[in-house]
Scaffold this motif. Structure first.
Motif, PDB file in Angstrom:
ATOM      1  N   ILE A  19       6.670 -42.783 -27.783  1.00 16.07           N
ATOM      2  CA  ILE A  19       6.418 -42.644 -29.226  1.00 16.07           C
ATOM      3  C   ILE A  19       7.624 -41.950 -29.848  1.00 16.07           C
ATOM      4  O   ILE A  19       7.834 -40.749 -29.646  1.00 16.07           O
ATOM      5  CB  ILE A  19       5.151 -41.803 -29.491  1.00 16.07           C
ATOM      6  CG1 ILE A  19       3.945 -42.386 -28.749  1.00 16.07           C
ATOM      7  CG2 ILE A  19       4.884 -41.674 -30.987  1.00 16.07           C
ATOM      8  CD1 ILE A  19       2.709 -41.481 -28.787  1.00 16.07           C
TER       9      ILE A  19
ATOM     10  N   GLY B  32      13.991 -39.437 -27.300  1.00 17.70           N
ATOM     11  CA  GLY B  32      13.187 -40.601 -26.922  1.00 17.70           C
ATOM     12  C   GLY B  32      14.083 -41.702 -26.355  1.00 17.70           C
ATOM     13  O   GLY B  32      13.735 -42.364 -25.368  1.00 17.70           O
TER      14      GLY B  32
ATOM     15  N   ALA C 216      21.087 -33.649 -39.246  1.00 21.90           N
ATOM     16  CA  ALA C 216      22.065 -32.964 -38.379  1.00 21.90           C
ATOM     17  C   ALA C 216      23.463 -33.508 -38.642  1.00 21.90           C
ATOM     18  O   ALA C 216      23.628 -34.708 -38.841  1.00 21.90           O
ATOM     19  CB  ALA C 216      21.678 -33.181 -36.919  1.00 21.90           C
TER      20      ALA C 216
ATOM     21  N   GLY D  90      25.072 -31.276 -30.796  1.00 24.74           N
ATOM     22  CA  GLY D  90      24.645 -30.274 -29.811  1.00 24.74           C
ATOM     23  C   GLY D  90      25.578 -29.248 -29.249  1.00 24.74           C
ATOM     24  O   GLY D  90      25.566 -28.124 -29.699  1.00 24.74           O
TER      25      GLY D  90
ATOM     26  N   PHE E 210      20.692 -20.188 -36.576  1.00 28.59           N
ATOM     27  CA  PHE E 210      20.778 -21.552 -37.122  1.00 28.59           C
ATOM     28  C   PHE E 210      19.506 -22.326 -36.752  1.00 28.59           C
ATOM     29  O   PHE E 210      19.156 -22.449 -35.577  1.00 28.59           O
ATOM     30  CB  PHE E 210      22.016 -22.268 -36.571  1.00 28.59           C
ATOM     31  CG  PHE E 210      22.215 -23.652 -37.149  1.00 28.59           C
ATOM     32  CD1 PHE E 210      22.925 -23.823 -38.331  1.00 28.59           C
ATOM     33  CD2 PHE E 210      21.676 -24.771 -36.540  1.00 28.59           C
ATOM     34  CE1 PHE E 210      23.098 -25.087 -38.881  1.00 28.59           C
ATOM     35  CE2 PHE E 210      21.841 -26.044 -37.080  1.00 28.59           C
ATOM     36  CZ  PHE E 210      22.562 -26.202 -38.243  1.00 28.59           C
TER      37      PHE E 210
ATOM     38  N   ASN F  32       7.853 -38.362 -28.121  1.00 25.47           N
ATOM     39  CA  ASN F  32       9.078 -37.728 -28.629  1.00 25.47           C
ATOM     40  C   ASN F  32       8.753 -36.984 -29.937  1.00 25.47           C
ATOM     41  O   ASN F  32       9.591 -36.316 -30.518  1.00 25.47           O
ATOM     42  CB  ASN F  32      10.141 -38.817 -28.858  1.00 25.47           C
ATOM     43  CG  ASN F  32      11.482 -38.341 -29.371  1.00 25.47           C
ATOM     44  OD1 ASN F  32      12.277 -39.116 -29.893  1.00 25.47           O
ATOM     45  ND2 ASN F  32      11.786 -37.067 -29.236  1.00 25.47           N
TER      46      ASN F  32
ATOM     47  N   TYR G 268      10.621 -37.342 -42.097  1.00 25.98           N
ATOM     48  CA  TYR G 268      11.241 -37.340 -40.763  1.00 25.98           C
ATOM     49  C   TYR G 268      10.296 -36.875 -39.658  1.00 25.98           C
ATOM     50  O   TYR G 268      10.700 -36.729 -38.504  1.00 25.98           O
ATOM     51  CB  TYR G 268      12.517 -36.486 -40.789  1.00 25.98           C
ATOM     52  CG  TYR G 268      13.548 -37.066 -41.737  1.00 25.98           C
ATOM     53  CD1 TYR G 268      14.399 -38.082 -41.315  1.00 25.98           C
ATOM     54  CD2 TYR G 268      13.640 -36.649 -43.057  1.00 25.98           C
ATOM     55  CE1 TYR G 268      15.327 -38.653 -42.177  1.00 25.98           C
ATOM     56  CE2 TYR G 268      14.561 -37.213 -43.944  1.00 25.98           C
ATOM     57  CZ  TYR G 268      15.402 -38.210 -43.488  1.00 25.98           C
ATOM     58  OH  TYR G 268      16.315 -38.784 -44.347  1.00 25.98           O
TER      59      TYR G 268
ATOM     60  N   LEU H 185      13.921 -27.854 -35.095  1.00 23.99           N
ATOM     61  CA  LEU H 185      14.029 -27.800 -33.631  1.00 23.99           C
ATOM     62  C   LEU H 185      12.681 -28.093 -32.965  1.00 23.99           C
ATOM     63  O   LEU H 185      12.486 -27.775 -31.801  1.00 23.99           O
ATOM     64  CB  LEU H 185      14.559 -26.421 -33.193  1.00 23.99           C
ATOM     65  CG  LEU H 185      15.847 -25.946 -33.896  1.00 23.99           C
ATOM     66  CD1 LEU H 185      16.189 -24.521 -33.499  1.00 23.99           C
ATOM     67  CD2 LEU H 185      17.021 -26.873 -33.571  1.00 23.99           C
TER      68      LEU H 185
ATOM     69  N   GLY I  82      10.530 -34.442 -26.247  1.00 22.58           N
ATOM     70  CA  GLY I  82      11.345 -34.088 -27.406  1.00 22.58           C
ATOM     71  C   GLY I  82      11.820 -32.646 -27.414  1.00 22.58           C
ATOM     72  O   GLY I  82      11.663 -31.900 -26.432  1.00 22.58           O
TER      73      GLY I  82
HETATM   74  C1  LIG Z   1      18.462 -30.612 -41.362  1.00 20.42           C
HETATM   75  C2  LIG Z   1      18.770 -30.602 -39.894  1.00 20.42           C
HETATM   76  C3  LIG Z   1      20.008 -30.168 -39.446  1.00 20.42           C
HETATM   77  C4  LIG Z   1      20.304 -30.113 -38.094  1.00 20.42           C
HETATM   78  N1  LIG Z   1      21.556 -29.764 -37.686  1.00 20.42           N
HETATM   79  C5  LIG Z   1      21.885 -29.889 -36.376  1.00 20.42           C
HETATM   80  C6  LIG Z   1      23.224 -29.793 -35.953  1.00 20.42           C
HETATM   81  O1  LIG Z   1      24.139 -29.648 -36.769  1.00 20.42           O
HETATM   82  N2  LIG Z   1      23.479 -29.897 -34.619  1.00 20.42           N
HETATM   83  C7  LIG Z   1      22.492 -30.155 -33.705  1.00 20.42           C
HETATM   84  O2  LIG Z   1      22.773 -30.287 -32.512  1.00 20.42           O
HETATM   85  N3  LIG Z   1      21.216 -30.277 -34.099  1.00 20.42           N
HETATM   86  C8  LIG Z   1      20.901 -30.162 -35.392  1.00 20.42           C
HETATM   87  N4  LIG Z   1      19.617 -30.338 -35.799  1.00 20.42           N
HETATM   88  C9  LIG Z   1      18.550 -30.401 -34.784  1.00 20.42           C
HETATM   89  C10 LIG Z   1      18.493 -31.721 -34.082  1.00 20.42           C
HETATM   90  O3  LIG Z   1      18.845 -32.760 -34.943  1.00 20.42           O
HETATM   91  C11 LIG Z   1      17.084 -31.968 -33.539  1.00 20.42           C
HETATM   92  O4  LIG Z   1      16.634 -30.830 -32.827  1.00 20.42           O
HETATM   93  C12 LIG Z   1      17.063 -33.158 -32.612  1.00 20.42           C
HETATM   94  O5  LIG Z   1      17.688 -34.269 -33.228  1.00 20.42           O
HETATM   95  C13 LIG Z   1      15.649 -33.503 -32.215  1.00 20.42           C
HETATM   96  O6  LIG Z   1      15.688 -34.688 -31.450  1.00 20.42           O
HETATM   97  P1  LIG Z   1      14.396 -35.340 -30.866  1.00 20.42           P
HETATM   98  O7  LIG Z   1      14.777 -36.671 -30.338  1.00 20.42           O
HETATM   99  O8  LIG Z   1      13.722 -34.417 -29.921  1.00 20.42           O
HETATM  100  O9  LIG Z   1      13.400 -35.481 -32.092  1.00 20.42           O
HETATM  101  P2  LIG Z   1      13.572 -36.229 -33.491  1.00 20.42           P
HETATM  102  O10 LIG Z   1      14.995 -36.477 -33.780  1.00 20.42           O
HETATM  103  O11 LIG Z   1      12.778 -35.472 -34.474  1.00 20.42           O
HETATM  104  O12 LIG Z   1      12.886 -37.645 -33.234  1.00 20.42           O
HETATM  105  C14 LIG Z   1      11.488 -37.803 -33.139  1.00 20.42           C
HETATM  106  C15 LIG Z   1      11.195 -39.235 -33.544  1.00 20.42           C
HETATM  107  O13 LIG Z   1       9.801 -39.496 -33.358  1.00 20.42           O
HETATM  108  C16 LIG Z   1       9.373 -40.305 -34.445  1.00 20.42           C
HETATM  109  N5  LIG Z   1       7.925 -40.179 -34.553  1.00 20.42           N
HETATM  110  C17 LIG Z   1       7.203 -39.050 -34.808  1.00 20.42           C
HETATM  111  N6  LIG Z   1       5.895 -39.341 -34.866  1.00 20.42           N
HETATM  112  C18 LIG Z   1       5.774 -40.677 -34.637  1.00 20.42           C
HETATM  113  C19 LIG Z   1       4.678 -41.579 -34.586  1.00 20.42           C
HETATM  114  N7  LIG Z   1       3.434 -41.161 -34.797  1.00 20.42           N
HETATM  115  N8  LIG Z   1       4.924 -42.879 -34.337  1.00 20.42           N
HETATM  116  C20 LIG Z   1       6.176 -43.321 -34.111  1.00 20.42           C
HETATM  117  N9  LIG Z   1       7.262 -42.518 -34.179  1.00 20.42           N
HETATM  118  C21 LIG Z   1       7.067 -41.209 -34.420  1.00 20.42           C
HETATM  119  C22 LIG Z   1      10.122 -39.725 -35.625  1.00 20.42           C
HETATM  120  O14 LIG Z   1      10.152 -40.614 -36.721  1.00 20.42           O
HETATM  121  C23 LIG Z   1      11.500 -39.490 -35.007  1.00 20.42           C
HETATM  122  O15 LIG Z   1      12.318 -40.612 -35.112  1.00 20.42           O
HETATM  123  C24 LIG Z   1      19.320 -30.478 -37.151  1.00 20.42           C
HETATM  124  C25 LIG Z   1      18.091 -30.978 -37.579  1.00 20.42           C
HETATM  125  C26 LIG Z   1      17.822 -31.049 -38.946  1.00 20.42           C
HETATM  126  C27 LIG Z   1      16.497 -31.587 -39.388  1.00 20.42           C
END
Ligand SMILES: Cc1cc2nc3c(=O)[nH]c(=O)nc-3n(C[C@H](O)[C@H](O)[C@H](O)COP(=O)(O)OP(=O)(O)OC[C@H]3O[C@@H](n4cnc5c(N)ncnc54)[C@H](O)[C@@H]3O)c2cc1C
Length: 522
Positions: free
Chosen positions: A7, A13, A55, A59, A203, A292, A456, A464, A496
């Motif tokens: 997911i 993911g 972001a 990382g 941060f 995820n 999002y 985070l 995630g």
């Molecule tokens: C404003 C901002 C600035 C940031 N700046 C930085 C930075 O400069 N450097 C850095 O390293 N990190 C940064 N981060 C943090 C970093 O981007 C995140 O911690 C990381 O991308 C999370 O990755 P993830 O794959 O775990 O989750 P996410 O990227 O959140 O992905 C989760 C996915 O699951 C999907 N999803 C959720 N629920 C469902 C559902 N029910 N059905 C289908 N799909 C679903 C969402 O749509 C999303 O695409 C930032 C984040 C933000 C928001």
């Protein structure tokens, strides 16, 4: 063979999908948005202007993930030097290079004692970061910890801890629960230097530099990259180019990826996850489900509460995931000039507005009480300096992370209405450091904490997927006893940022989760 359903197509993911596909487990990724990438996306903010929507720095990604997914061959990573420039309202700026001696030279005009101490601080951070780096790619121990592999991992960690030596091991134990502010104040006296380094402990979190435990967040960052200025890695085309490449790698390995496929519920039969129902009612069945989505969304929104033990549900509800960040992306007619930055190429890394511990703490104080800080802490990049195709000729995009923007507002204010005030405060702040910048703004995009949640899917607007506080890290991320990417529901896994080792574009949770899933299913 029935597929494994993932997911969400955030970068974690996609990482999990890649490794599962490589292991022959036929993953199907279901993403609710129309694009992959989650928080690592590049979006059009105005005709001809593309910006990292959320972001902006990477990382950094774990080297194993880069190697296994062959990402160096798929995208262009940019490692700017200086990595960071912190601006002071008195017109000075401090540049952090990857090169220790060059940074020490930049510090010397502020304080020669600080300049002398800087190399030793870097060396210490590197040693402690290297120790903690060893646990980033390892599954945290469970509560009973009886598995042979777990005991072996613990033994190895214990031996590496002893190898740190007395001074560093005590330092580590002391620094983890400390406020980042006190930690840096033990080494340095200059405001600008203290604030630049302590910023790594706050941060993306809902804590100020004087909050206990921000030392742990600072050290966790150092485990990924020990240089005190922090990571400034960018990707040509923005983070969206990176996640598009990760999706390509996963597909080539055999994963199926569907966008516009929002999952409404995980189907659980006899305590076991057997598939998902999409919002349009379609069922997709599989041999396991991997989420995820963040832990609160997974346990509280996607699963029928009847399937979870009430104690576990209470713990999931208590998981702290209230964010304090917003994003403003600007389309500019030209590159602004900042006081104290003589060379525009010095803007290729990150630019920090937040010149003292007091400034950062006051910004946090405001957000703690539900107010928009009048002097916000900003972390800025100019992605079009690396990739001119992101903006029309001569024009630029400016990506502004606004730290300490409260999710819950006081005084009857609400999002998204308060976005107008947020934008005013940010532009006024920028004007003080880059006079005339407001005249360059052609278009702006404001992403409030509420939009982080609604558009999002980041619950509580937490960037985070939950606070990286000492009680929500390592063997306690997301919940004590459930830090092995498994959940109380058989064949339901998490992959995630709400799992160890936490948020940031690192790929570490995704890779660790895949290892555990492969072990369980193969
Ligand atoms: C404003 C901002 C600035 C940031 N700046 C930085 C930075 O400069 N450097 C850095 O390293 N990190 C940064 N981060 C943090 C970093 O981007 C995140 O911690 C990381 O991308 C999370 O990755 P993830 O794959 O775990 O989750 P996410 O990227 O959140 O992905 C989760 C996915 O699951 C999907 N999803 C959720 N629920 C469902 C559902 N029910 N059905 C289908 N799909 C679903 C969402 O749509 C999303 O695409 C930032 C984040 C933000 C928001």
């Amino acid at each position: 063979m029935a597929p494994v359903i993932i997911i969400g197509a955030g970068h974690n993911g996609l990482t999990t999908a890649f490794y599962l596909a490589r292991a022959g487990l036929s993953p199907i990724v279901l993403e609710r948005r129309s694009m992959v990438g989650g928080a690592a996306v590049t979006e059009e903010i105005a005709p001809g202007f593309h910006a990292p929507a959320l972001a902006h720095a990477i990382g950094p990604l774990r080297p194993t993930v880069v190697r296994d997914m062959r990402l160096e061959g798929r995208v262009e990573f940019i490692r700017p030097d200086p990595r960071l420039i912190t601006l002071s309202p008195d017109g000075h700026a401090l540049a952090f290079s990857t090169d220790v001696a060059r940074t020490a030279d930049a510090i010397r005009p502020l304080s020669s004692a600080d300049a002398d101490a800087y190399p030793q601080f870097c060396a210490t951070l590197e040693r402690l970061g290297a120790f903690l780096g060893g646990i980033l790619d390892v599954t945290p121990p469970s509560l009973d910890g009886r598995a042979v592999g777990e005991l072996w991992d613990l033994l190895k960690t214990g031996r590496r801890f002893r190898a740190l030596g007395r001074a560093d091991s005590f330092r580590l134990l002391r620094w983890l629960p400390m406020p980042a502010a006190d930690l840096v104040a033990e080494w340095f006296t200059s405001d600008l230097l203290q604030a630049s380094i302590a910023a790594r402990g706050i941060f993306g979190v809902s804590q100020g530099p004087w909050s206990a435990g921000t030392g742990a967040a600072l050290l966790l960052n150092a485990a990924f990259d020990p240089v005190p200025g922090g990571s400034s890695v960018q990707v040509k085309g923005g983070p969206g180019a990176l996640t598009a490449a990760m999706a390509e790698a996963a597909r080539q390995a055999g994963a199926e990826i569907h966008t516009n496929a929002p999952v409404a519920q995980v189907i659980v039969r006899d305590g076991r996850a057997v598939g998902v129902v999409l919002e349009d009612g379609k069922e997709v069945l599989g041999r396991a489900v991997v989420s995820n989505a963040d832990p609160r969304r997974t346990f509280l929104d996607l699963i029928d509460p009847i399937e979870l033990d009430p104690t576990f549900l209470t713990r999931a509800r208590n998981y702290r995931s209230r964010g304090a960040a917003a994003k403003i992306n600007l389309a500019l007619s030209a590159l602004p000039s900042f006081s104290g930055v003589a060379n525009p190429s010095d803007l290729k890394g990150r630019v920090q507005i937040g010149h003292s511990l007091d400034y950062l703490e006051r910004a946090f104080d405001a957000s703690k009480y539900g107010e928009i800080p009048s002097k916000p802490y900003l972390d800025i990049t100019f992605p079009s300096l690396h990739d001119p195709s992101l903006a029309p000729p001569g024009a630029h995009v400016m990506s502004i992370h606004v730290q300490f923007t409260p999710y819950t507002l006081s005084h009857g204010w609400t999002w998204p209405m308060a976005g107008v005030e947020l934008r005013r405060v940010v532009l006024d702040t920028l004007e003080r450091f880059a006079p005339g910048i407001q005249l360059l703004v052609l278009h702006q995009q404001t992403i409030t904490p509420l939009e982080l949640e609604q558009t999002y899917a980041m619950t509580g607007g937490h960037i985070l997927h939950g606070e990286p506080s000492l009680d929500q890290l390592y063997a306690m991320r997301p919940i004590l006893g459930w830090a092995q990417y498994r959940t109380p529901i058989e064949h339901l896994y998490l992959c995630g940022a709400g799992t160890h080792p936490g948020g940031g574009i690192t790929g570490a949770p995704g890779r660790n989760a895949a290892r555990e899933i492969i072990k369980a299913l193969k």
